[in-house]
Scaffold this motif. Structure first.
Motif, PDB file in Angstrom:
ATOM      1  N   VAL A 167       4.058  15.965  -4.212  1.00  0.00           N
ATOM      2  CA  VAL A 167       4.788  15.948  -5.248  1.00  0.00           C
ATOM      3  C   VAL A 167       5.571  16.519  -6.433  1.00  0.00           C
ATOM      4  O   VAL A 167       4.447  17.060  -6.996  1.00  0.00           O
ATOM      5  N   THR A 168       6.325  17.548  -5.931  1.00  0.00           N
ATOM      6  CA  THR A 168       7.034  18.651  -7.751  1.00  0.00           C
ATOM      7  C   THR A 168       8.019  18.107  -7.917  1.00  0.00           C
ATOM      8  O   THR A 168       9.167  17.698  -7.373  1.00  0.00           O
ATOM      9  N   VAL A 169       7.404  17.058  -9.427  1.00  0.00           N
ATOM     10  CA  VAL A 169       8.714  16.352 -10.307  1.00  0.00           C
ATOM     11  C   VAL A 169       9.670  17.565 -11.464  1.00  0.00           C
ATOM     12  O   VAL A 169       8.663  18.631 -11.991  1.00  0.00           O
ATOM     13  N   VAL A 170      10.791  17.282 -11.249  1.00  0.00           N
ATOM     14  CA  VAL A 170      11.128  18.462 -12.230  1.00  0.00           C
ATOM     15  C   VAL A 170      11.798  17.880 -13.365  1.00  0.00           C
ATOM     16  O   VAL A 170      12.471  18.807 -14.400  1.00  0.00           O
ATOM     17  N   ASN A 171      12.142  16.375 -13.272  1.00  0.00           N
ATOM     18  CA  ASN A 171      12.882  15.671 -14.049  1.00  0.00           C
ATOM     19  C   ASN A 171      12.165  14.049 -14.528  1.00  0.00           C
ATOM     20  O   ASN A 171      11.508  13.565 -13.629  1.00  0.00           O
ATOM     21  N   THR A 172      12.419  13.403 -15.058  1.00  0.00           N
ATOM     22  CA  THR A 172      12.232  12.317 -15.101  1.00  0.00           C
ATOM     23  C   THR A 172      12.153  10.925 -14.558  1.00  0.00           C
ATOM     24  O   THR A 172      12.505   9.745 -14.962  1.00  0.00           O
ATOM     25  N   SER A 173      13.582  11.360 -13.624  1.00  0.00           N
ATOM     26  CA  SER A 173      14.285  10.433 -13.011  1.00  0.00           C
ATOM     27  C   SER A 173      12.986   9.651 -12.397  1.00  0.00           C
ATOM     28  O   SER A 173      11.591   9.691 -12.207  1.00  0.00           O
ATOM     29  N   PHE A 174      13.613   8.317 -11.622  1.00  0.00           N
ATOM     30  CA  PHE A 174      11.777   7.660 -11.363  1.00  0.00           C
ATOM     31  C   PHE A 174      12.256   8.665  -9.762  1.00  0.00           C
ATOM     32  O   PHE A 174      12.924   8.813  -9.619  1.00  0.00           O
ATOM     33  N   ILE A 175      10.765   8.455  -9.283  1.00  0.00           N
ATOM     34  CA  ILE A 175      10.206   9.060  -8.377  1.00  0.00           C
ATOM     35  C   ILE A 175      10.520   8.403  -6.851  1.00  0.00           C
ATOM     36  O   ILE A 175       9.498   7.088  -7.471  1.00  0.00           O
ATOM     37  N   THR A 176      10.717   7.894  -6.064  1.00  0.00           N
ATOM     38  CA  THR A 176      10.064   7.527  -4.659  1.00  0.00           C
ATOM     39  C   THR A 176       9.304   8.349  -3.258  1.00  0.00           C
ATOM     40  O   THR A 176       9.855   9.882  -3.289  1.00  0.00           O
ATOM     41  N   VAL A 177       8.281   8.310  -3.307  1.00  0.00           N
ATOM     42  CA  VAL A 177       7.310   8.321  -2.722  1.00  0.00           C
ATOM     43  C   VAL A 177       6.366   7.602  -1.414  1.00  0.00           C
ATOM     44  O   VAL A 177       6.121   6.552  -1.851  1.00  0.00           O
ATOM     45  N   SER A 178       7.662   8.067  -0.257  1.00  0.00           N
ATOM     46  CA  SER A 178       6.857   8.038   1.095  1.00  0.00           C
ATOM     47  C   SER A 178       6.118   8.359   1.715  1.00  0.00           C
ATOM     48  O   SER A 178       5.649   9.474   2.546  1.00  0.00           O
ATOM     49  N   LEU A 179       4.651   7.907   2.003  1.00  0.00           N
ATOM     50  CA  LEU A 179       3.840   8.193   2.590  1.00  0.00           C
ATOM     51  C   LEU A 179       3.978   7.908   4.294  1.00  0.00           C
ATOM     52  O   LEU A 179       4.255   6.487   4.845  1.00  0.00           O
ATOM     53  N   LYS A 180       3.618   8.337   4.989  1.00  0.00           N
ATOM     54  CA  LYS A 180       3.387   8.783   6.259  1.00  0.00           C
ATOM     55  C   LYS A 180       1.798   8.014   6.789  1.00  0.00           C
ATOM     56  O   LYS A 180       0.795   8.760   6.525  1.00  0.00           O
ATOM     57  N   PRO A 181       2.788   6.911   7.496  1.00  0.00           N
ATOM     58  CA  PRO A 181       0.586   5.997   8.215  1.00  0.00           C
ATOM     59  C   PRO A 181       0.264   6.939   8.693  1.00  0.00           C
ATOM     60  O   PRO A 181       0.632   7.465   9.843  1.00  0.00           O
ATOM     61  N   MET A 182      -1.620   6.676   8.387  1.00  0.00           N
ATOM     62  CA  MET A 182      -1.919   8.078   9.976  1.00  0.00           C
ATOM     63  C   MET A 182      -3.194   6.809   9.744  1.00  0.00           C
ATOM     64  O   MET A 182      -4.351   5.850   9.276  1.00  0.00           O
ATOM     65  N   LEU A 183      -2.818   6.550  11.385  1.00  0.00           N
ATOM     66  CA  LEU A 183      -4.611   5.609  11.649  1.00  0.00           C
ATOM     67  C   LEU A 183      -5.637   6.000  12.099  1.00  0.00           C
ATOM     68  O   LEU A 183      -5.745   7.743  12.488  1.00  0.00           O
ATOM     69  N   GLY A 184      -6.917   5.597  11.493  1.00  0.00           N
ATOM     70  CA  GLY A 184      -8.277   6.343  11.604  1.00  0.00           C
ATOM     71  C   GLY A 184      -8.537   7.201  10.520  1.00  0.00           C
ATOM     72  O   GLY A 184      -9.442   7.866  10.257  1.00  0.00           O
ATOM     73  N   GLN A 185      -7.833   7.007   9.400  1.00  0.00           N
ATOM     74  CA  GLN A 185      -7.910   7.670   8.188  1.00  0.00           C
ATOM     75  C   GLN A 185      -8.442   6.811   7.207  1.00  0.00           C
ATOM     76  O   GLN A 185      -8.436   7.779   5.667  1.00  0.00           O
ATOM     77  N   GLU A 186      -9.088   6.082   7.165  1.00  0.00           N
ATOM     78  CA  GLU A 186      -9.160   5.078   6.594  1.00  0.00           C
ATOM     79  C   GLU A 186     -10.579   5.448   5.957  1.00  0.00           C
ATOM     80  O   GLU A 186     -11.859   6.177   7.184  1.00  0.00           O
ATOM     81  N   ILE A 187     -10.903   5.391   4.659  1.00  0.00           N
ATOM     82  CA  ILE A 187     -12.652   5.403   4.010  1.00  0.00           C
ATOM     83  C   ILE A 187     -13.964   4.699   4.930  1.00  0.00           C
ATOM     84  O   ILE A 187     -12.877   3.445   4.273  1.00  0.00           O
ATOM     85  N   VAL A 188     -14.649   5.374   5.178  1.00  0.00           N
ATOM     86  CA  VAL A 188     -16.021   4.400   4.795  1.00  0.00           C
ATOM     87  C   VAL A 188     -16.077   4.466   4.636  1.00  0.00           C
ATOM     88  O   VAL A 188     -17.170   5.982   4.112  1.00  0.00           O
ATOM     89  N   VAL A 189     -17.485   3.797   3.989  1.00  0.00           N
ATOM     90  CA  VAL A 189     -18.827   4.599   3.898  1.00  0.00           C
ATOM     91  C   VAL A 189     -20.358   4.054   4.004  1.00  0.00           C
ATOM     92  O   VAL A 189     -21.418   3.918   4.348  1.00  0.00           O
ATOM     93  N   SER A 190     -20.085   2.615   4.825  1.00  0.00           N
ATOM     94  CA  SER A 190     -21.463   1.817   5.837  1.00  0.00           C
ATOM     95  C   SER A 190     -21.836   2.945   6.775  1.00  0.00           C
ATOM     96  O   SER A 190     -23.114   2.500   6.649  1.00  0.00           O
ATOM     97  N   ALA A 191     -21.333   3.475   7.091  1.00  0.00           N
ATOM     98  CA  ALA A 191     -21.470   4.408   8.268  1.00  0.00           C
ATOM     99  C   ALA A 191     -22.707   4.978   7.839  1.00  0.00           C
ATOM    100  O   ALA A 191     -24.097   5.605   8.343  1.00  0.00           O
ATOM    101  N   SER A 192     -22.149   6.188   6.964  1.00  0.00           N
ATOM    102  CA  SER A 192     -24.084   7.629   6.186  1.00  0.00           C
ATOM    103  C   SER A 192     -23.500   6.550   4.926  1.00  0.00           C
ATOM    104  O   SER A 192     -24.678   7.846   4.133  1.00  0.00           O
ATOM    105  N   ARG A 193     -23.657   5.689   4.828  1.00  0.00           N
ATOM    106  CA  ARG A 193     -23.433   6.010   2.662  1.00  0.00           C
ATOM    107  C   ARG A 193     -22.642   6.670   1.754  1.00  0.00           C
ATOM    108  O   ARG A 193     -23.177   6.849   0.247  1.00  0.00           O
TER     109      ARG A 193
END
Length: 908
Positions: A83-109
């Motif tokens: 996101v590129t911000v050009v002024n100090t107005s209140f910003i709303t950022v909408s993220l797109k859900p992605m399945l399978g993108q969760e971060i895990v550590v158990s499998a490989s540390r």
């Protein structure tokens, strides 16, 4: 002086100008699918280390030196967005859900995306916990594919994967914030009795199958990692109130309330210091174990058979205690025949073996139904540098519950305390922790009930050498005379036995009476070795461990990490559980591991190799390697292959237990214990063959117990289809060597008298290799309008189990789940729901307490949710086992019915 004054004025001016130029940007991060705020989203200023974390509503503030500014906004489950911000107005950022993108550590540390993990991993997020129908977050584990759970009571749940389910699974590891959650004496994880409250759980990761290469002894069939919320990121007050009802439609126990209160306070005092305080209190009338089927015991094993207390004089109810005491009535009658000559000829015509058991009490009569569980915890977090954090934490779990092991145990005032000091950075950690166990007033129901009966009326009086010297006041002598009088009076055999029992039981204390309570309390508070039921366990576990990620030191040419640990068990039960002739038993273990990973073909092929060496002071060292490959034939499609090995040293109980249970005795595999029972020179005989034919005596000689190991191969596939459907499937095989189990033997006092023997359960290794195999598949499909459908199906089987060997595999051949949910519908998407159906096939269940067949299970769980955004709250109306179909998932465990509750959660 003037020069210094000018310099000071100049510096002050420049700081003021710099502060004036700095800009504070405010905004909110929302889900592009549901419109809800995304809590804990990460906001960073590109090209710098400046960053911020969104609060529970997705709101954030970040200071930048000038505008325009380029930000990167990211969160697990979502695509990162610039996101590129050009002024100090209140910003709303909408993220797109992605399945399978969760971060895990158990499998490989290592941190890696779920879809790219080299072995099967299941992840449960805070959002899943928030929307689950389950009254306890811990029960979500039972809905994952390939998972079996055993509920010994409301608060004592034991999960496992790939077979071998039971109350307390020594082939399954569990860690909470890096702390091994096992009870040192019980030697397995105690479920949710101690650990995190629901409000403090950030995520759970389940690693099915062999995992010893990274997690050490015990990771034969899986490892569960539970991670808490860091107070630097999760601040403020959160609390939850759940109230409901259970035991509805139960003729054995009245309907009763369910109460659960939880609180969390996290405070970020400064950029360097934060702390949190947590607590939870649960109160309910527990589920009742009420399996009154007749059980034929031999040693510690047996089988369900026909008969009731009215039809079988040797009746031994599964959840009836005190009726394990049994004698051969014919032997007593033969002695009486010498005192009453005119009975002699009649007695001689009776069968040679007339087993008669004492009258027992049901669990409903012996165990206080009031289950209590409270957990308190706290942690201090201090950032020594921006990248090095020190953590001092402590947590205590205590209360009253019931557990099933070799017997049913009433855990009263049971306590487990854990304390940890940890230093960690992005690339390394070092920690030390201890677990302190105190059994409180916990007691063995079988032992207590049997000794209660003896305290009220002796079964058969014996002399100083243990030889029977029957007295008229003995329960069995009164029974014998009444039986013969009834028989000589012309009554039938069953009627004679029932009359004799009523005579011998005359004056027997009624459950709940003042006489009963006084005598019961006296008995349960005496140690087992003093003819009581109390076990005095105060065992401890001490651990030190560390890990370093060397990847950056080799310019990330490979992923390289190494670690190691030391741990010591200190077993202290004052001879009520362990064989402690020389005082508390200390067991030391050390281990070290290394892992190397390399992307061989960019975005196509990654290989990883890991190995671990462990040494227990009583056993030879063990090396466990693991090799994995992840192949990406196309974007968002991954094939995984793995060769994994695992092992476990015999548990502390399998090494050192020395405990009388039921009609037999459990002993460990240490030679010292075998010698104390004279099993070296006078070996026991296989109980299975002896029961079938008393003349068939196959000796079971002593063999040194060895660590158990498994070699497992797995093929898996993960894919994200059309960015809406996430699928995961696996197939595996496992081959176990030196498989550890129990075998029942009978040891004779007098070879010439087949009635003079005792039953002993010994720990042995299987001479044959035991094989397991199975498969599983799951899907998660995101539909329009915030709907989601998910499901899974899995199977586990075992073969090549030697005859007479109890494997306790205890997994259904098939199990499945199907779920439908919606994260937001109705006005302003304030409503939500979650509905799922669970099914599992019948199970032939083998346990140290009892064995038998479990019926198939069909369960529906449901929840209706309503969001209250103005006060940052949520209402949830939940039902576990919606249609109140009572079921059990282990022989002798409680019957679980519907639990219905209303929950109010603030700031989850």
């Amino acid at each position: 002086m003037k020069t210094y004054a000018r310099l000071l004025a100049t510096m002050t001016f420049l700081c003021a100008v710099s502060a004036a130029m700095a800009q504070t940007l405010k905004g909110v991060v929302k889900s592009g699918e549901s419109g809800e705020g995304v809590p804990s989203a990460s906001i960073t200023l590109q090209g710098s280390t400046i960053g911020a974390v969104a609060n529970e509503k997705g709101e954030f503030e970040i200071r930048v030196s000038s505008l325009p500014a380029s930000l990167t906004v990211s969160s697990v489950n979502y695509e990162a967005q610039g996101v590129t911000v050009v002024n100090t107005s209140f910003i709303t950022v909408s993220l797109k859900p992605m399945l399978g993108q969760e971060i895990v550590v158990s499998a490989s540390r290592f941190n890696e995306r779920l879809i790219e993990s080299p072995v099967t991993v299941e992840r449960v997020s805070a959002a899943t916990i928030k929307n689950t129908p389950n009254a306890s977050y811990y029960d979500i584990i039972g809905k994952l594919k390939g998972v079996d759970v055993v509920n010994a009571s409301l608060t004592f749940t034991s999960p496992t994967t790939r077979g071998f389910a039971g109350s307390g699974n020594t082939r399954f590891n569990q860690q909470v914030d890096g702390i091994d959650n096992q009870a040192p004496a019980l030697n397995f994880s105690v479920g949710s009795i101690v650990g995190l409250t629901e409000l403090d759980v950030e995520s759970m990761e389940l690693l099915p199958g062999a995992s010893s290469a990274l997690y050490g002894s015990g990771g034969m069939n899986g490892t569960l990692l539970i991670n808490s919320k860091n107070p630097f990121n999760y601040t403020g007050l959160s609390f939850q109130v759940k109230g409901g009802a259970m035991n509805l439609g139960n003729k054995w126990r009245d309907a009763s309330p369910y109460q659960n209160y939880a609180l969390r306070w996290g405070q970020k005092v400064s950029e360097k210091f934060a702390y949190k305080i947590t607590g939870e209190f649960i109160k309910a009338n527990d589920w009742l174990a009420r399996d009154y089927r007749n059980y034929g015991r031999v040693g510690t094993n047996g089988m369900i058979k026909d008969g009731t207390r009215d039809t079988d004089p040797n009746y031994d109810g599964i959840n009836v205690y005190g009726d394990e005491t049994t004698v051969n009535l014919k032997a007593l009658l033969s002695g009486i025949g010498g005192q009453v000559p005119f009975w002699q000829s009649y007695i001689s015509q009776l069968p040679e073996n007339i087993p008669v058991s004492r009258t027992g009490y049901t669990e409903n009569e012996l165990v206080d139904p009031n289950t209590l569980n409270y957990k308190v915890g706290g942690a201090l977090h201090y950032k020594i540098t921006p990248k090095i954090e020190a953590i001092l934490m402590g947590q205590l779990g205590a209360g009253t519950s019931v557990y099933t092991g070799s017997d049913r145990y009433s855990l009263r005032d049971f306590q487990i305390a854990q304390y940890k000091l940890e230093l960690k950075s992005d690339n390394w950690f070092v920690r030390g922790y201890t677990t302190q166990e105190n059994a409180g007033e916990s007691h063995n129901l079988t032992a207590t009930a049997r000794q209660f009966n003896e305290a009220w009326k002796t079964s058969v009086t014996t002399d100083a050498n243990g030889n029977p010297t029957p007295q008229p006041t003995d329960w069995y002598m009164q029974y014998a005379f009444a039986y013969m009088n009834a028989k000589m009076g012309g009554m039938g055999d069953a009627e004679s036995h029932n009359l004799a029992r009523s005579v011998a039981d005359d004056g027997r204390p009624a459950a709940g009476s003042a006489e009963f309570t006084k005598l019961w309390d006296e008995t349960r508070l005496r140690p087992i070795y003093q003819n009581g039921g109390l076990f005095l366990d105060k065992s401890d576990l001490y651990v030190a461990e560390g890990q370093y990620n060397f990847s950056s030191l080799v310019n990330n040419a490979v992923e390289l990490l190494a670690g190691g640990n030391w741990r010591q068990f200190v077993l202290n039960s004052e001879n009520t559980l362990f064989h402690e002739d020389d005082g508390p038993i200390k067991i030391n273990e050390v281990g070290a591991y290394v892992q190397v990973g390399k992307e061989i073909i960019k975005d196509r092929l990654k290989l990883t190799a890991a190995g671990r060496y462990d040494k227990n002071e009583y056993f030879k060292g063990r090396f466990t390697p693991r090799f994995t490959a992840v192949i990406q034939p196309a974007k968002d499609h991954n094939i995984r292959l793995s060769y994994q090995t695992a092992y476990r040293f015999p548990s502390t109980q399998q090494q050192w237990i020395d405990l009388a249970v039921g009609s037999g005795t459990l002993i460990g595999g240490n030679r010292v214990i075998w010698e104390s029972y004279d099993l070296i020179d006078n070996p026991g005989y296989s109980a299975q063959e002896f029961v079938a034919d008393p003349t068939n005596r196959i000796p079971v000689p002593y063999k040194e117990i060895k660590p158990e190991s498994v070699v497992s191969y797995e093929l898996g596939y993960k894919a994200l289809l059309a960015k809406k459907i996430f699928v995961d499937a696996y197939v595996y095989t496992g081959t176990y060597e030196n498989f550890i189990g129990r075998r029942d033997v009978v040891q004779f006092y007098d070879e010439a008298d087949p009635t003079k023997y005792r039953g002993i359960s010994v720990v042995v290794n299987s001479d044959a290799k035991v094989k397991t195999f199975g498969w599983g598949m799951s899907f998660d499909w995101r539909l329009p309008s915030n709907f989601s459908v998910n499901g899974n199906l899995s199977s586990d089987e075992i073969k090549d189990v030697p005859s007479g060997f109890r494997s306790s595999f205890n997994s259904p051949k098939y199990r499945s789940l199907l779920g439908l949910s919606n994260s937001g519908f109705g006005p302003n998407d304030l409503f939500g729901f979650n509905l799922n159906w669970r099914w599992q096939d019948k199970v032939v269940f083998e346990g140290d307490f009892a064995s038998g067949t479990l019926n198939p299970i069909h369960i529906i769980d449901a929840a209706l949710l309503y969001k209250l955004p103005a006060i940052k709250s949520q209402l949830k109306l939940g039902a576990n086992n919606l249609f109140n179909e009572y079921y059990t998932n282990a022989i002798g465990n409680p019957s679980i019915g519907g639990l219905y509750y209303l929950a109010f959660t603030y700031n989850l």
